[in-house]
Design a protein around this motif. Sequence first.
Motif, mmCIF file in Angstrom:
data_model
loop_
_atom_site.group_PDB
_atom_site.id
_atom_site.type_symbol
_atom_site.label_atom_id
_atom_site.label_comp_id
_atom_site.label_asym_id
_atom_site.label_seq_id
_atom_site.Cartn_x
_atom_site.Cartn_y
_atom_site.Cartn_z
ATOM 1 N N VAL A 135 10.072 0.791 -6.316
ATOM 2 C CA VAL A 135 9.435 1.379 -7.834
ATOM 3 C C VAL A 135 7.935 0.144 -7.901
ATOM 4 N N VAL A 136 7.348 0.503 -8.492
ATOM 5 C CA VAL A 136 5.663 0.218 -8.620
ATOM 6 C C VAL A 136 5.566 -0.127 -10.773
ATOM 7 N N GLY A 137 4.921 -1.637 -10.453
ATOM 8 C CA GLY A 137 5.946 -1.763 -11.920
ATOM 9 C C GLY A 137 4.616 -2.738 -11.808
ATOM 10 N N VAL A 138 4.551 -3.520 -13.721
ATOM 11 C CA VAL A 138 3.331 -4.401 -14.230
ATOM 12 C C VAL A 138 3.958 -5.388 -14.871
ATOM 13 N N SER A 139 3.437 -6.156 -14.524
ATOM 14 C CA SER A 139 4.189 -7.333 -15.402
ATOM 15 C C SER A 139 3.127 -8.419 -16.195
ATOM 16 N N ARG A 140 3.500 -9.236 -16.748
ATOM 17 C CA ARG A 140 3.157 -9.850 -17.773
ATOM 18 C C ARG A 140 2.172 -10.890 -17.092
ATOM 19 N N GLU A 141 0.874 -11.422 -17.405
ATOM 20 C CA GLU A 141 0.918 -12.390 -16.263
ATOM 21 C C GLU A 141 0.158 -13.812 -16.972
ATOM 22 N N ARG A 142 1.191 -14.937 -16.194
ATOM 23 C CA ARG A 142 1.319 -16.085 -16.846
ATOM 24 C C ARG A 142 0.927 -17.003 -15.892
ATOM 25 N N THR A 143 1.039 -17.141 -14.502
ATOM 26 C CA THR A 143 1.086 -18.670 -13.429
ATOM 27 C C THR A 143 -0.115 -18.148 -13.061
ATOM 28 N N PRO A 144 -0.726 -19.113 -12.696
ATOM 29 C CA PRO A 144 -1.601 -18.794 -12.306
ATOM 30 C C PRO A 144 -1.965 -18.345 -10.639
ATOM 31 N N VAL A 145 -0.995 -17.444 -9.868
ATOM 32 C CA VAL A 145 -1.504 -16.901 -8.857
ATOM 33 C C VAL A 145 -1.753 -15.236 -9.812
ATOM 34 N N ASP A 146 -1.034 -14.902 -10.868
ATOM 35 C CA ASP A 146 -1.394 -13.759 -11.816
ATOM 36 C C ASP A 146 -3.258 -14.265 -12.014
ATOM 37 N N ALA A 194 16.044 -8.929 -10.952
ATOM 38 C CA ALA A 194 15.936 -7.507 -10.437
ATOM 39 C C ALA A 194 17.029 -8.160 -8.859
ATOM 40 N N ARG A 195 16.960 -8.879 -8.678
ATOM 41 C CA ARG A 195 17.750 -9.958 -7.376
ATOM 42 C C ARG A 195 18.625 -9.539 -7.792
ATOM 43 N N ALA A 196 19.297 -10.241 -9.368
ATOM 44 C CA ALA A 196 20.544 -10.023 -9.525
ATOM 45 C C ALA A 196 21.444 -8.508 -9.378
ATOM 46 N N VAL A 197 20.864 -7.669 -9.964
ATOM 47 C CA VAL A 197 21.134 -6.830 -9.704
ATOM 48 C C VAL A 197 21.095 -5.919 -8.437
ATOM 49 N N LEU A 198 20.238 -6.086 -7.585
ATOM 50 C CA LEU A 198 19.637 -5.666 -6.194
ATOM 51 C C LEU A 198 19.625 -6.506 -5.732
ATOM 52 N N PRO A 199 20.902 -7.503 -4.998
ATOM 53 C CA PRO A 199 20.345 -8.116 -3.789
ATOM 54 C C PRO A 199 19.963 -8.079 -2.601
ATOM 55 N N GLY A 200 18.734 -8.910 -2.314
ATOM 56 C CA GLY A 200 17.952 -8.504 -1.081
ATOM 57 C C GLY A 200 16.862 -7.752 -1.716
ATOM 58 N N ALA A 201 16.206 -6.795 -2.794
ATOM 59 C CA ALA A 201 15.252 -6.688 -3.097
ATOM 60 C C ALA A 201 14.614 -7.496 -2.700
ATOM 61 N N ARG A 202 12.882 -6.433 -2.204
ATOM 62 C CA ARG A 202 11.878 -6.841 -1.912
ATOM 63 C C ARG A 202 11.254 -7.257 -3.051
ATOM 64 N N LEU A 203 10.916 -7.782 -3.361
ATOM 65 C CA LEU A 203 9.716 -7.955 -4.344
ATOM 66 C C LEU A 203 8.168 -8.118 -4.377
ATOM 67 N N ARG A 204 7.053 -7.987 -4.960
ATOM 68 C CA ARG A 204 5.601 -8.443 -4.092
ATOM 69 C C ARG A 204 5.265 -8.451 -6.018
ATOM 70 N N CYS A 211 3.048 -5.184 -9.279
ATOM 71 C CA CYS A 211 4.068 -5.274 -8.529
ATOM 72 C C CYS A 211 4.832 -4.541 -7.841
ATOM 73 N N THR A 212 5.846 -4.826 -7.001
ATOM 74 C CA THR A 212 6.405 -3.747 -6.261
ATOM 75 C C THR A 212 7.326 -4.178 -5.823
ATOM 76 N N LEU A 213 8.729 -3.243 -5.940
ATOM 77 C CA LEU A 213 9.808 -3.626 -5.421
ATOM 78 C C LEU A 213 10.112 -2.325 -4.261
ATOM 79 N N VAL A 214 11.223 -2.893 -3.272
ATOM 80 C CA VAL A 214 12.407 -1.825 -2.682
ATOM 81 C C VAL A 214 13.167 -2.824 -2.011
ATOM 82 N N TRP A 215 13.995 -1.527 -2.588
ATOM 83 C CA TRP A 215 15.156 -2.102 -2.002
ATOM 84 C C TRP A 215 16.632 -0.896 -0.826
#
Length: 218
Positions: A135-146, A194-204, A211-215
């Motif tokens: 998955v390639v997605g988008v997220s709402r900016e909130r944190t300093p890293v964002d 995501a990790r609640a539904v897909l244990p072990g998913a990698r998100l960045r 942002c990305t998700l691989v499971w």
Amino acid sequence: MTSPLHRALRALDRFHSARPWDHNAHFHRWILRQLPARAGNALDVGCGSGDLARLLAGRAEQVHGIDADPAITARARELTPAAVPVTYAVADAPAGLSDGPYDVITCVAVLHHLPFAETLKAFRERLAPGGTLVVVGVSRERTPVDHVLGIASIPLNIVMALVKNRGRRAARPASMTAPTRPADMTFPEILREARAVLPGARLRRRLFWRCTLVWHHR
């Protein structure tokens, strides 16, 4: 009187309107690197004009693309040669997903339009054992890293626009005609659900406001 910042932002917007480039297509090669060299069936959710689906056809025996927009789905059919093993259907996710199973499921810049956890559960149920979800997605900016990544993306965005258009004005790609809306989930919220539904998913978090998700379905 408008402020210098406001004028600068308007100028930047005019620049990108004249030199558009597809931020989502930028991730297509990265998506392919997450997948096995060969696969059976692949599903591309929110396929748009079919650019990624056609790339997946180089890896999978059969690719099925779905999109809720009949016009862009028709355009995908027009752009896909008859010899390429890709089929398209007008369907909503997650309700309109076929049963599968699929060895590969991809979803690019679509998940924030859909019920998040419900859609991930539907992907999980349709992914074959040993299969890969990307998955390639988008997220709402909130944190300093964002905000740091967002600021860093601005000059890189200009460079990419110049490189991809070779400095000239260009028409808007067919893949960029679909309506979009801002994301309402932050990256920490996406990570937690995501990790609640897909244990072990990698998100960045990624540059270019993605942002990305691989499971992998073990």
